[in-house]
Scaffold this motif. Structure first.
Motif, mmCIF file in Angstrom:
data_model
loop_
_atom_site.group_PDB
_atom_site.id
_atom_site.type_symbol
_atom_site.label_atom_id
_atom_site.label_comp_id
_atom_site.label_asym_id
_atom_site.label_seq_id
_atom_site.Cartn_x
_atom_site.Cartn_y
_atom_site.Cartn_z
ATOM 1 N N LYS A 4 -11.283 15.291 -4.824
ATOM 2 C CA LYS A 4 -12.311 14.257 -4.876
ATOM 3 C C LYS A 4 -11.954 13.161 -5.893
ATOM 4 O O LYS A 4 -12.088 11.975 -5.567
ATOM 5 C CB LYS A 4 -13.667 14.894 -5.198
ATOM 6 N N PRO A 5 -11.489 13.503 -7.114
ATOM 7 C CA PRO A 5 -11.099 12.434 -8.050
ATOM 8 C C PRO A 5 -9.988 11.528 -7.504
ATOM 9 O O PRO A 5 -9.992 10.321 -7.748
ATOM 10 C CB PRO A 5 -10.631 13.198 -9.293
ATOM 11 N N THR A 6 -9.056 12.098 -6.741
ATOM 12 C CA THR A 6 -7.993 11.290 -6.147
ATOM 13 C C THR A 6 -8.563 10.340 -5.097
ATOM 14 O O THR A 6 -8.166 9.172 -5.015
ATOM 15 C CB THR A 6 -6.905 12.188 -5.530
ATOM 16 N N ALA A 7 -9.509 10.808 -4.307
ATOM 17 C CA ALA A 7 -10.152 9.950 -3.311
ATOM 18 C C ALA A 7 -10.908 8.812 -3.999
ATOM 19 O O ALA A 7 -10.842 7.663 -3.558
ATOM 20 C CB ALA A 7 -11.090 10.769 -2.433
ATOM 21 N N ILE A 8 -11.596 9.124 -5.082
ATOM 22 C CA ILE A 8 -12.339 8.103 -5.830
ATOM 23 C C ILE A 8 -11.386 7.055 -6.382
ATOM 24 O O ILE A 8 -11.642 5.845 -6.276
ATOM 25 C CB ILE A 8 -13.172 8.754 -6.953
ATOM 26 N N ALA B 112 -12.048 12.928 0.738
ATOM 27 C CA ALA B 112 -11.001 13.724 0.097
ATOM 28 C C ALA B 112 -10.529 14.846 1.019
ATOM 29 O O ALA B 112 -9.324 15.094 1.149
ATOM 30 C CB ALA B 112 -11.513 14.300 -1.221
ATOM 31 N N GLN B 113 -11.476 15.508 1.657
ATOM 32 C CA GLN B 113 -11.131 16.597 2.571
ATOM 33 C C GLN B 113 -10.266 16.087 3.719
ATOM 34 O O GLN B 113 -9.251 16.691 4.057
ATOM 35 C CB GLN B 113 -12.411 17.224 3.117
ATOM 36 N N LYS B 114 -10.634 14.952 4.302
ATOM 37 C CA LYS B 114 -9.861 14.395 5.410
ATOM 38 C C LYS B 114 -8.483 13.917 4.962
ATOM 39 O O LYS B 114 -7.528 13.975 5.732
ATOM 40 C CB LYS B 114 -10.617 13.238 6.062
ATOM 41 N N LEU C 251 0.836 -1.197 0.000
ATOM 42 C CA LEU C 251 0.000 0.000 0.000
ATOM 43 C C LEU C 251 0.871 1.246 0.000
ATOM 44 O O LEU C 251 1.869 1.312 0.707
ATOM 45 C CB LEU C 251 -0.893 0.041 1.240
ATOM 46 N N ASN C 252 0.452 2.248 -0.776
ATOM 47 C CA ASN C 252 1.166 3.517 -0.698
ATOM 48 C C ASN C 252 0.576 4.342 0.452
ATOM 49 O O ASN C 252 -0.424 3.950 1.061
ATOM 50 C CB ASN C 252 1.136 4.264 -2.037
ATOM 51 N N CYS C 253 1.174 5.462 0.743
ATOM 52 C CA CYS C 253 0.736 6.289 1.877
ATOM 53 C C CYS C 253 -0.712 6.736 1.740
ATOM 54 O O CYS C 253 -1.465 6.732 2.714
ATOM 55 C CB CYS C 253 1.652 7.499 2.031
ATOM 56 N N ARG C 254 -1.106 7.113 0.544
ATOM 57 C CA ARG C 254 -2.473 7.584 0.321
ATOM 58 C C ARG C 254 -3.490 6.476 0.631
ATOM 59 O O ARG C 254 -4.519 6.729 1.261
ATOM 60 C CB ARG C 254 -2.624 8.051 -1.124
#
Length: 85
Positions: free
Chosen positions: A46-50, A39-41, A14-17
């Motif tokens: 938002k696209p990165t969180a998705i 995404a905010q947390k 797993l990467n850090c994200r």
């Protein structure tokens, strides 16, 4: 849940994200969180969180109870996530 968090942080695939997203999901009430709030947390878009959620599902570390476009009392119901570690 803290034992699972420690185990997950040791996972080298797993990467850090991805690790941050899993920790947030483990700390979220019943796994209910919107992409926007996640995404905010995470401090990302938002696209990165998705994309992160998609990758975690592909790796078999996350299951999702999709509730897209469902409304209850005029409010959109968020997806529910289950960490499978």
């Amino acid at each position: 849940p803290y034992r699972r968090q420690r185990q997950m942080c040791k996972e080298t695939a797993l990467n850090c994200r991805e690790k941050i997203a899993l920790i947030i999901l483990l700390d979220t009430d019943n796994g209910n969180i919107s992409y926007e709030h996640l995404a905010q947390k995470m401090g990302v878009t938002k696209p990165t969180a998705i994309t992160t959620i998609k990758i975690l599902k592909e790796k078999g570390l996350l299951k999702c109870n999709l509730k897209q476009n469902r409304k209850e009392n005029g409010r959109t119901i968020t997806n529910q996530y289950f960490v499978t570690i």
